[in-house]
Design an enzyme around this catalytic site. Structure first.
Site, mmCIF file in Angstrom:
data_model
loop_
_atom_site.group_PDB
_atom_site.id
_atom_site.type_symbol
_atom_site.label_atom_id
_atom_site.label_comp_id
_atom_site.label_asym_id
_atom_site.label_seq_id
_atom_site.Cartn_x
_atom_site.Cartn_y
_atom_site.Cartn_z
ATOM 1 N N GLU A 1 0.831 -1.224 0.000
ATOM 2 C CA GLU A 1 0.000 0.000 0.000
ATOM 3 C C GLU A 1 0.862 1.269 0.000
ATOM 4 O OE1 GLU A 1 -3.788 0.089 1.745
ATOM 5 O OE2 GLU A 1 -3.924 -2.090 1.901
HETATM 6 N N1 CAA Z 1 -6.294 12.050 -3.527
HETATM 7 C C1 CAA Z 1 -6.851 12.579 -4.648
HETATM 8 N N2 CAA Z 1 -6.153 12.798 -5.777
HETATM 9 C C2 CAA Z 1 -4.849 12.482 -5.771
HETATM 10 C C3 CAA Z 1 -4.197 11.932 -4.643
HETATM 11 C C4 CAA Z 1 -4.993 11.723 -3.482
HETATM 12 N N3 CAA Z 1 -4.463 11.184 -2.365
HETATM 13 N N4 CAA Z 1 -2.903 11.720 -4.927
HETATM 14 C C5 CAA Z 1 -2.721 12.140 -6.204
HETATM 15 N N5 CAA Z 1 -3.893 12.593 -6.698
HETATM 16 C C6 CAA Z 1 -4.155 13.159 -8.027
HETATM 17 C C7 CAA Z 1 -3.280 14.392 -8.264
HETATM 18 O O1 CAA Z 1 -3.899 15.544 -7.756
HETATM 19 C C8 CAA Z 1 -3.171 14.413 -9.761
HETATM 20 O O2 CAA Z 1 -4.369 14.955 -10.275
HETATM 21 P P1 CAA Z 1 -4.394 15.829 -11.639
HETATM 22 O O3 CAA Z 1 -4.124 14.886 -12.757
HETATM 23 O O4 CAA Z 1 -5.765 16.387 -11.685
HETATM 24 O O5 CAA Z 1 -3.329 16.878 -11.495
HETATM 25 C C9 CAA Z 1 -3.145 12.927 -10.122
HETATM 26 O O6 CAA Z 1 -3.728 12.223 -9.019
HETATM 27 C C10 CAA Z 1 -1.760 12.399 -10.339
HETATM 28 O O7 CAA Z 1 -1.020 12.675 -9.172
HETATM 29 P P2 CAA Z 1 0.561 12.736 -9.165
HETATM 30 O O8 CAA Z 1 1.030 13.579 -10.311
HETATM 31 O O9 CAA Z 1 1.003 13.079 -7.794
HETATM 32 O O10 CAA Z 1 0.897 11.217 -9.533
HETATM 33 P P3 CAA Z 1 2.282 10.466 -9.615
HETATM 34 O O11 CAA Z 1 2.297 9.645 -10.846
HETATM 35 O O12 CAA Z 1 3.414 11.411 -9.365
HETATM 36 O O13 CAA Z 1 2.184 9.414 -8.377
HETATM 37 C C11 CAA Z 1 2.329 8.658 -6.115
HETATM 38 C C12 CAA Z 1 1.982 9.805 -7.077
HETATM 39 C C13 CAA Z 1 1.955 9.169 -4.722
HETATM 40 C C14 CAA Z 1 3.786 8.289 -6.137
HETATM 41 C C15 CAA Z 1 1.457 7.423 -6.470
HETATM 42 O O14 CAA Z 1 1.850 6.856 -7.716
HETATM 43 C C16 CAA Z 1 1.510 6.353 -5.415
HETATM 44 O O15 CAA Z 1 0.820 6.425 -4.411
HETATM 45 N N6 CAA Z 1 2.330 5.290 -5.618
HETATM 46 C C17 CAA Z 1 2.341 4.154 -4.747
HETATM 47 C C18 CAA Z 1 1.353 3.137 -5.220
HETATM 48 C C19 CAA Z 1 0.851 2.249 -4.113
HETATM 49 O O16 CAA Z 1 0.626 2.686 -3.000
HETATM 50 N N7 CAA Z 1 0.625 0.992 -4.444
HETATM 51 C C20 CAA Z 1 0.092 0.075 -3.541
HETATM 52 C C21 CAA Z 1 -0.718 -0.933 -4.266
HETATM 53 S S1 CAA Z 1 -2.021 -1.630 -3.366
HETATM 54 C C22 CAA Z 1 -1.368 -2.871 -2.477
HETATM 55 O O17 CAA Z 1 -0.344 -2.779 -1.895
HETATM 56 C C23 CAA Z 1 -2.136 -4.104 -2.571
HETATM 57 C C24 CAA Z 1 -2.547 -4.921 -1.498
HETATM 58 O O18 CAA Z 1 -3.197 -5.856 -1.865
HETATM 59 C C25 CAA Z 1 -2.338 -4.711 -0.043
#
Ligand code: CAA
Length: 381
Positions: free
Chosen positions: A365
């Protein structure tokens, strides 16, 4: 400021604690050893109403709050983190996006069985080539010519509850040129044509929680199973993870507390040099530090849940709780193994399982590094 839990929250803790001791603890080591998921434990959790704690009764839930839900994940993980994450994914990653963004029909069709626990849910975001960079996904969804369904192609990995789940919230690109703005969310059933469960991971910890690949081969998803608008999926994924991360924080607090429980009783029983090892200040200081860190992690976790219950922003608080609780779980379980000495390294005692289970809370996550990025983004914006 009031730090007391409500009567209901205290009752949930008691209920889950008793359930975990009676139904989960006796087979935890064996299920870990054999790497098997026991659906009958999940069914029993459903029977006592744990699968839909924060969802309204009209959707089959218990109508309680998110704080009650994190207490439940904590108490389960105190005994067995594999069961803790099953409930966390069921609630935060599968149920939440449907509750928040689903149509009334989607809620009745999918949230209700998740809340009642007649079906298991999962979440498909990560791919072989896109983990932390979730927006770099390659799975595509193309609308059929007659507009009746989407055709999904690609694969997702590290899917918690994979294979066991009947309902998958998945993310695919409907327009790769738009990157994150081209991602769309879907609710996919296990029985849809073209949906396959791939290889099961062999893991270091949470071994009795199944983790698999899922594969879409011209998978047909009816158009009414699109969750939210086209291109809104990445935001759904991020908002879902905002809450999901606090579920993992709760899992981490539970793991750390479970390890401390064992370390405390062992330190009082184990005698060396003619006295219990707990009589040594070296051990006492370890126990004191472990308990202090757990308490801090718990407060951050409860605060993030409380913020969500108040309808206040909780994304930063959730990332903070996850990073602090995950690191705490790793530190505390490592110290618990140290207190047990050679026995701690042996599978005869449960602390080595807690230490192996703790590690994943720093990875899934969103890794600890991603949490720090999220926190820093909040600070700097
Ligand atoms: N709430 C609402 N909108 C959001 C947001 C949030 N928390 N975070 C980002 N956004 C929006 C941004 O505002 C942006 O919107 P616009 O296009 O309108 O400008 C859009 O999303 C893109 O945001 P970023 O440019 O910040 O995106 P990024 O590509 O730079 O990525 C990141 C940001 C935080 C690194 C994200 O990719 C991330 O969280 N990565 C980690 C992924 C992750 O947590 N994976 C876990 C998988 S689930 C798991 O583990 C499975 C399980 O089974 C337990």
């Amino acid at each position: 400021m009031n730090f007391n839990l409500t009567q209901e929250q205290q009752e949930i803790r008691k209920l889950v604690r008793e359930f975990a001791l009676k139904e989960v603890a006796p087979t935890a080591a064996q299920r870990d050893e054999e790497e098997v998921f026991d659906r009958s434990i999940f069914d029993k959790m459903a029977e006592i109403g744990l699968c839909g704690i924060p969802w309204p009764e009209e959707y089959g839930g218990a109508g309680l709050d998110f704080l009650s839900y994190v207490i439940a994940v904590e108490e389960l993980s105190r005994i067995d983190a594999s069961i803790g994450v099953t409930l966390s994914v069921q609630t935060s990653l599968a149920g939440w996006p449907i509750y928040k963004f689903g149509s009334e029909e989607q809620k009745q069709k999918y949230l209700r069985p998740l809340a009642e626990g007649t079906k298991i849910g999962a979440f498909g975001l990560t791919e072989p080539g896109s983990g932390s960079d979730a927006g770099g996904m390659r799975t595509t969804a193309v609308l059929s010519e007659d507009g009746s369904h989407y055709i999904l192609n690609g694969s997702k990995i590290f899917i918690t509850n994979g294979g066991e789940a009947e309902i998958y919230v998945v993310f695919a690109s409907t327009d790769r040129s738009q990157r994150t703005r081209g991602v769309t969310a879907f609710i996919v059933e296990k029985d849809f044509p073209g949906f396959h469960v791939g290889k099961k991971e062999k893991k270091m910890g949470i071994k009795s929680s199944p983790t698999t690949e899922i594969i879409f081969e011209n998978c047909q998803v009816p158009v009414e199973n699109r969750l939210g608008d086209e291109g809104f999926g990445f935001k759904i994924a991020m908002m879902t993870l905002d809450g999901g991360r606090n579920g993992i924080a709760a899992q981490a607090v539970g793991i750390a507390q479970g390890a401390l429980d064992h370390a405390l009783s062992y330190a009082k029983e184990r005698e060396q040099f003619g006295k219990p090892i707990a009589a040594n200040q070296a051990i006492q200081f370890k126990l004191a530090d472990m308990a202090t860190k757990i308490e801090a992690a718990r407060l951050l976790t409860y605060q993030a849940a409380w913020l969500e219950d108040q309808g206040l922003p909780y994304g930063k608080a959730s990332a903070m709780s996850k990073v602090f609780a995950g690191d705490t779980a790793m530190e505390v379980t490592t110290e618990a193994v140290q207190i047990f000495g050679g026995y701690g390294y042996s599978r005869e005692y449960p602390v080595e399982r807690f230490m192996r289970d703790a590690k994943i809370t720093q990875i899934y996550e969103g890794t600890q590094e991603i949490q720090r990025m999220v926190i820093a983004n909040h600070l700097l914006k």
